[in-house]
Design a protein around this motif. Structure first.
Motif, mmCIF file in Angstrom:
data_model
loop_
_atom_site.group_PDB
_atom_site.id
_atom_site.type_symbol
_atom_site.label_atom_id
_atom_site.label_comp_id
_atom_site.label_asym_id
_atom_site.label_seq_id
_atom_site.Cartn_x
_atom_site.Cartn_y
_atom_site.Cartn_z
ATOM 1 N N ALA A 56 0.716 -1.231 -0.123
ATOM 2 C CA ALA A 56 0.132 0.519 -0.218
ATOM 3 C C ALA A 56 1.354 1.142 -0.097
ATOM 4 O O ALA A 56 0.508 2.325 -0.795
ATOM 5 C CB ALA A 56 -0.835 -0.111 1.334
ATOM 6 N N TYR A 57 2.036 1.030 1.284
ATOM 7 C CA TYR A 57 2.565 2.542 0.454
ATOM 8 C C TYR A 57 3.570 3.104 -0.841
ATOM 9 O O TYR A 57 3.555 3.789 -1.089
ATOM 10 C CB TYR A 57 4.165 2.578 1.932
ATOM 11 N N ALA A 58 4.283 1.307 -1.005
ATOM 12 C CA ALA A 58 4.581 1.961 -2.383
ATOM 13 C C ALA A 58 3.757 2.439 -3.699
ATOM 14 O O ALA A 58 3.748 2.956 -4.191
ATOM 15 C CB ALA A 58 5.353 0.282 -2.980
ATOM 16 N N ARG A 64 1.149 9.440 -5.110
ATOM 17 C CA ARG A 64 1.376 10.808 -5.091
ATOM 18 C C ARG A 64 2.771 11.643 -5.630
ATOM 19 O O ARG A 64 2.154 12.466 -5.706
ATOM 20 C CB ARG A 64 1.284 11.071 -3.090
ATOM 21 N N GLY A 65 3.271 11.178 -6.232
ATOM 22 C CA GLY A 65 4.633 10.872 -6.783
ATOM 23 C C GLY A 65 4.247 11.423 -8.466
ATOM 24 O O GLY A 65 5.212 12.688 -9.263
ATOM 25 N N TYR A 66 3.010 10.134 -9.174
ATOM 26 C CA TYR A 66 3.529 10.136 -10.163
ATOM 27 C C TYR A 66 1.636 10.551 -11.212
ATOM 28 O O TYR A 66 1.335 9.909 -11.787
ATOM 29 C CB TYR A 66 3.126 9.301 -10.761
ATOM 30 N N PRO A 84 -6.644 -7.834 -5.626
ATOM 31 C CA PRO A 84 -7.799 -6.837 -5.673
ATOM 32 C C PRO A 84 -7.763 -5.818 -6.021
ATOM 33 O O PRO A 84 -8.896 -4.971 -6.466
ATOM 34 C CB PRO A 84 -8.531 -7.434 -4.095
ATOM 35 N N VAL A 85 -6.162 -5.062 -5.836
ATOM 36 C CA VAL A 85 -6.886 -3.647 -6.126
ATOM 37 C C VAL A 85 -4.826 -3.075 -6.297
ATOM 38 O O VAL A 85 -4.367 -4.362 -6.393
ATOM 39 C CB VAL A 85 -6.843 -3.037 -4.722
ATOM 40 N N GLY A 86 -5.315 -1.871 -7.413
ATOM 41 C CA GLY A 86 -3.704 -1.624 -7.265
ATOM 42 C C GLY A 86 -4.095 -0.217 -7.874
ATOM 43 O O GLY A 86 -5.121 0.576 -7.777
ATOM 44 N N ILE A 87 -3.176 -0.580 -9.032
ATOM 45 C CA ILE A 87 -3.087 1.262 -9.266
ATOM 46 C C ILE A 87 -2.897 1.365 -10.665
ATOM 47 O O ILE A 87 -2.658 0.568 -11.798
ATOM 48 C CB ILE A 87 -1.853 2.229 -8.769
ATOM 49 N N ARG A 88 -3.906 3.186 -11.098
ATOM 50 C CA ARG A 88 -3.510 2.965 -12.495
ATOM 51 C C ARG A 88 -2.637 4.353 -12.942
ATOM 52 O O ARG A 88 -3.651 5.500 -12.027
ATOM 53 C CB ARG A 88 -4.906 3.243 -13.445
ATOM 54 N N SER A 89 -1.973 4.145 -14.076
ATOM 55 C CA SER A 89 -1.065 5.425 -14.087
ATOM 56 C C SER A 89 -2.359 6.303 -15.140
ATOM 57 O O SER A 89 -3.099 5.979 -15.585
ATOM 58 C CB SER A 89 -0.172 5.513 -15.066
ATOM 59 N N MET A 90 -1.785 7.012 -15.398
ATOM 60 C CA MET A 90 -2.399 8.576 -16.515
ATOM 61 C C MET A 90 -2.677 8.172 -17.496
ATOM 62 O O MET A 90 -3.629 8.433 -18.669
ATOM 63 C CB MET A 90 -2.031 9.726 -16.064
ATOM 64 N N ASP A 91 -1.418 7.413 -18.510
ATOM 65 C CA ASP A 91 -1.949 6.316 -19.935
ATOM 66 C C ASP A 91 -2.694 4.972 -19.149
ATOM 67 O O ASP A 91 -2.889 4.847 -20.325
ATOM 68 C CB ASP A 91 -0.809 6.661 -20.376
ATOM 69 N N GLY A 92 -3.150 4.496 -18.013
ATOM 70 C CA GLY A 92 -4.356 3.935 -18.053
ATOM 71 C C GLY A 92 -3.694 2.887 -17.461
ATOM 72 O O GLY A 92 -4.353 1.454 -17.743
ATOM 73 N N ARG A 93 -2.582 2.264 -18.119
ATOM 74 C CA ARG A 93 -2.059 1.236 -17.466
ATOM 75 C C ARG A 93 -2.185 0.772 -15.723
ATOM 76 O O ARG A 93 -1.819 2.139 -15.245
ATOM 77 C CB ARG A 93 -0.771 0.981 -17.606
ATOM 78 N N ALA A 94 -2.996 -0.344 -15.889
ATOM 79 C CA ALA A 94 -2.719 -0.832 -14.221
ATOM 80 C C ALA A 94 -1.141 -1.463 -13.451
ATOM 81 O O ALA A 94 -0.224 -2.287 -14.650
ATOM 82 C CB ALA A 94 -3.684 -2.313 -15.188
ATOM 83 N N PRO A 121 5.778 5.079 -15.770
ATOM 84 C CA PRO A 121 5.671 6.376 -16.856
ATOM 85 C C PRO A 121 5.521 7.786 -15.501
ATOM 86 O O PRO A 121 4.660 8.221 -15.434
ATOM 87 C CB PRO A 121 3.867 6.502 -17.383
ATOM 88 N N GLY A 122 6.294 9.211 -16.541
ATOM 89 C CA GLY A 122 6.339 10.279 -15.876
ATOM 90 C C GLY A 122 7.809 9.646 -14.965
ATOM 91 O O GLY A 122 7.848 10.913 -15.002
ATOM 92 N N ARG A 123 8.915 9.309 -15.027
ATOM 93 C CA ARG A 123 9.644 8.640 -14.689
ATOM 94 C C ARG A 123 11.491 9.505 -15.025
ATOM 95 O O ARG A 123 11.353 9.996 -14.874
ATOM 96 C CB ARG A 123 10.324 7.588 -14.312
ATOM 97 N N VAL A 124 10.807 9.285 -16.130
ATOM 98 C CA VAL A 124 11.831 10.379 -17.828
ATOM 99 C C VAL A 124 12.056 11.377 -17.589
ATOM 100 O O VAL A 124 11.066 12.000 -17.572
ATOM 101 C CB VAL A 124 11.461 9.141 -18.542
ATOM 102 N N ARG A 125 12.931 11.605 -17.903
ATOM 103 C CA ARG A 125 13.032 13.336 -17.318
ATOM 104 C C ARG A 125 14.520 14.196 -18.058
ATOM 105 O O ARG A 125 15.016 12.439 -17.798
ATOM 106 C CB ARG A 125 13.732 13.882 -15.792
ATOM 107 N N ALA A 126 14.564 15.389 -18.967
ATOM 108 C CA ALA A 126 15.333 15.699 -19.793
ATOM 109 C C ALA A 126 17.327 15.725 -18.314
ATOM 110 O O ALA A 126 16.838 16.198 -17.778
ATOM 111 C CB ALA A 126 14.973 16.933 -20.207
ATOM 112 N N SER A 127 17.974 15.273 -19.126
ATOM 113 C CA SER A 127 19.426 15.286 -18.683
ATOM 114 C C SER A 127 19.456 16.700 -18.886
ATOM 115 O O SER A 127 19.339 17.595 -19.555
ATOM 116 C CB SER A 127 20.092 13.937 -19.308
ATOM 117 N N PRO A 128 20.909 17.150 -18.283
ATOM 118 C CA PRO A 128 21.122 18.525 -18.344
ATOM 119 C C PRO A 128 21.546 18.589 -19.522
ATOM 120 O O PRO A 128 21.097 19.814 -20.129
ATOM 121 C CB PRO A 128 22.147 18.546 -16.888
#
Length: 138
Positions: A56-58, A64-66, A84-94, A121-128
């Motif tokens: 649940a914490y994970a 909260r972060g994504y 029975p439960v999980g999370i769905r990312s903003m792109d719809g993946r379970a 998703p959303g984890r990749v950020r531009a490098s400097p």
């Protein structure tokens, strides 16, 4: 599930002073705690509540972060993930953070909860370098 995660964090931080701050980095602590549970028993049922709390914490870290959200899985997804439960990312993946924690317990370091965050998703950020060059990371 958010309330379950919050309750778990309150209990875990009061007893063990674990730095569970809902950051992606704190998922390394989840991996270490699960590894510690593995050293005490090989029966996941014996530590079921702790595994559920860690899962649940994970999941809440991703909520909260994504921008993910907790969902009740339909019958097919429940059958696939065995949860029975999980999370769905903003792109719809379970995603199945509860199952990932159980997998870490049953199979060891090859099933890292922290490394799951690299796939989210959303984890990749531009490098400097690309940011300075005006490039875009796809």
């Amino acid at each position: 599930m958010s309330r379950h995660a919050t309750d778990f964090v309150s209990r875990a931080t009061a007893r063990a002073r674990l730095p569970l701050d809902y950051s992606v980095t704190s998922l390394r602590i989840v991996d270490r705690v699960v590894d510690g549970l593995r050293r005490t028993t090989d029966d996941p049922f014996a530590v079921r509540q702790a595994l559920q709390g860690l899962g649940a914490y994970a999941g809440e870290v991703f909520v909260r972060g994504y921008g993910a959200r907790w969902v009740d899985f339909d019958e097919e997804t429940h059958g696939l993930f065995q949860q029975p439960v999980g999370i769905r990312s903003m792109d719809g993946r379970a995603w199945n953070p509860l199952g990932k924690v159980v997998n870490r317990f049953e199979w060891g370091a090859a099933e890292s909860v922290h490394e799951l965050s690299f796939l989210f998703p959303g984890r990749v950020r531009a490098s400097p370098l690309t940011a300075c060059a005006g490039g875009r990371v796809r």
